[in-house]
Scaffold this active site. Structure first.
Site, PDB file in Angstrom:
ATOM      1  CG  ASP A   1     -13.683 -25.293 -49.339  1.00  0.00           C
ATOM      2  OD1 ASP A   1     -14.487 -24.367 -49.130  1.00  0.00           O
ATOM      3  OD2 ASP A   1     -12.808 -25.261 -50.222  1.00  0.00           O
TER       4      ASP A   1
ATOM      5  CG  ASP B   1     -18.343 -23.712 -52.886  1.00  0.00           C
ATOM      6  OD1 ASP B   1     -18.442 -23.300 -51.702  1.00  0.00           O
ATOM      7  OD2 ASP B   1     -17.831 -23.038 -53.796  1.00  0.00           O
TER       8      ASP B   1
HETATM    9  C1  IPM Z   1     -14.905 -21.186 -47.305  1.00  0.00           C
HETATM   10  C2  IPM Z   1     -13.896 -20.535 -48.217  1.00  0.00           C
HETATM   11  C3  IPM Z   1     -12.559 -20.486 -47.512  1.00  0.00           C
HETATM   12  C4  IPM Z   1     -12.107 -21.909 -47.259  1.00  0.00           C
HETATM   13  C5  IPM Z   1     -11.471 -19.679 -48.238  1.00  0.00           C
HETATM   14  C6  IPM Z   1     -11.926 -18.264 -48.526  1.00  0.00           C
HETATM   15  C7  IPM Z   1     -10.189 -19.677 -47.466  1.00  0.00           C
HETATM   16  O1  IPM Z   1     -13.837 -21.208 -49.421  1.00  0.00           O
HETATM   17  O2  IPM Z   1     -15.077 -20.699 -46.173  1.00  0.00           O
HETATM   18  O3  IPM Z   1     -15.535 -22.153 -47.713  1.00  0.00           O
HETATM   19  O4  IPM Z   1     -11.536 -22.546 -48.153  1.00  0.00           O
HETATM   20  O5  IPM Z   1     -12.321 -22.393 -46.153  1.00  0.00           O
HETATM   21 MG    MG Z   2     -15.368 -22.667 -49.664  1.00  0.00          MG
END
Ligand code: IPM
Ligand code: MG
Length: 353
Positions: free
Chosen positions: A244, A248
């Protein structure tokens, strides 16, 4: 072919980008002689408002009856009170878990047309093409948890079983075999027991894939390597939370979080497709969102769930062509450049088809 697609717009910019994506898929259907039936369901904050449940049973039923699910995004300030008994995110996590979507594919590549305004040196970004494979239904997201609305201590547990690591690692190795034959596994084996199991298992699974070069990185080091040598990575496999965070971070390489698509898969062809970006409450309802992450997710749906490779590639080339012509939504426009609206960008991509 005939296919049923569950459509879950969700919150924030979700509905805006999803509506363009269904239009895009309808154009694909017309152009290539397919029949797509869309069935819409509620998820996230809007579902809490309407039903009290972020994942109403009707929504699960719609998804169960579909060949694939297209999702916008969930969450927003309206529902982010930390003492609230239920969060919109639970809807999305519940869906991933209900369908056992253990492998989350998040491709990240750089676009030559965008290098000029990239926050990193363009020479570092040349030829970046990474596929993240994030474990999606276990790890700290789904481990034992203690939560008291007003208590003084709480915990989450990071746990992995050998089988869970094996299945996601197999997906990653196979993906690497079809690409540049390199896999980087990210863990925190120097500190965490679950991550030592992760590393041991990856090493064992590697024995079946001796044509793939395997590298291990600790997650803290990985965050740095991702920015200093992004071009050296092919496939990166990571647990739920590290995947995750790293995805990002990697969006910076692509120019914006708005650019990234994802596919959440299990062993058959069923899948959930959603952009990596969230609900972007700051720009929701303003016709400013970048539809590329959503469009590329629709392309992944065609590729993985419907096996329509030619149609998927047509969407990807249409996006490339529109970027080459200089069209930019605000998130990828350089300062002083004119940004176009979501509607205009989406219309330009659809016109290319
Ligand atoms: C992602 C998002 C989700 C996650 C959230 C919205 C629960 O950040 O899909 O990366 O943490 O998996
Ligand atoms: Mg995420």
């Amino acid at each position: 072919m005939k296919a049923t697609i569950a459509v879950l717009p969700g919150d924030g910019i979700g509905p805006e980008v999803v509506s363009h994506a269904t239009r895009l898929l309808s154009v694909i259907a017309d152009r290539y002689g397919h029949e797509f039936q869309f069935r819409e369901g509620m998820i996230g904050g809007i579902a809490i408002d309407e039903t009290g449940d972020p994942l109403p049973p009707e929504t699960v039923a719609i998804c169960e009856a579909a060949d694939a699910v297209l999702l916008g995004a969930v969450g927003g300030p309206k529902w982010s009170d930390p003492t609230a008994s239920v969060q919109p995110e639970r809807g999305l996590l519940g869906l991933r878990q209900h369908f056992g979507l253990f492998a989350n594919l998040r491709p990240v590549k750089t676009y030559p047309a965008l290098l000029e305004h990239a926050p990193l040196r363009p020479d570092l970004l040349q030829d970046v093409d990474i596929l993240f494979v994030r474990e999606l239904v276990s790890g700290i997201y789904f481990g034992e948890r203690k939560e008291q609305a007003d208590g003084d201590d709480s915990y989450d547990t990071m746990s992995y079983s050998r089988g869970e690591v094996e299945q996601v690692t197999n997906v990653a190795f196979r993906a690497a075999q079809g690409r540049r034959k390199k896999l980087c596994s990210v863990d925190k084996a120097n500190v965490l027991a679950s991550m030592r199991l992760w590393r041991r298992t990856v090493v064992e699974v590697h024995e079946e894939y001796d044509d793939v070069e395997l590298e291990h990185l600790l997650v803290d080091a990985a965050t740095m390597h991702l920015l200093t040598r992004p071009g050296s990575f092919d496939v990166i496999v990571a647990g739920n939370m590290f995947g995750d965070i790293l995805s990002d971070e990697a969006s910076v390489l692509a120019g914006s979080l708005g650019m990234l698509p994802s596919a959440s898969l299990r062993s058959d062809q069923f899948g959930l497709y959603e952009p990596v970006h969230g609900t972007a409450p700051d720009i929701a309802g303003q016709n400013k969102a970048n539809p590329i992450g959503m469009f590329l997710s629709a392309a992944m749906l065609l590729r993985y769930s419907l096996r329509l490779e030619r149609e998927a590639a047509a969407i990807e080339s249409a996006i490339d062509a529109v970027l080459d012509e200089g069209l930019r939504t605000a998130d990828i426009a350089g300062s002083g450049e004119n940004a176009v609206s979501t509607d205009d960008f989406a219309a330009a991509v659809i016109a290319k088809l």
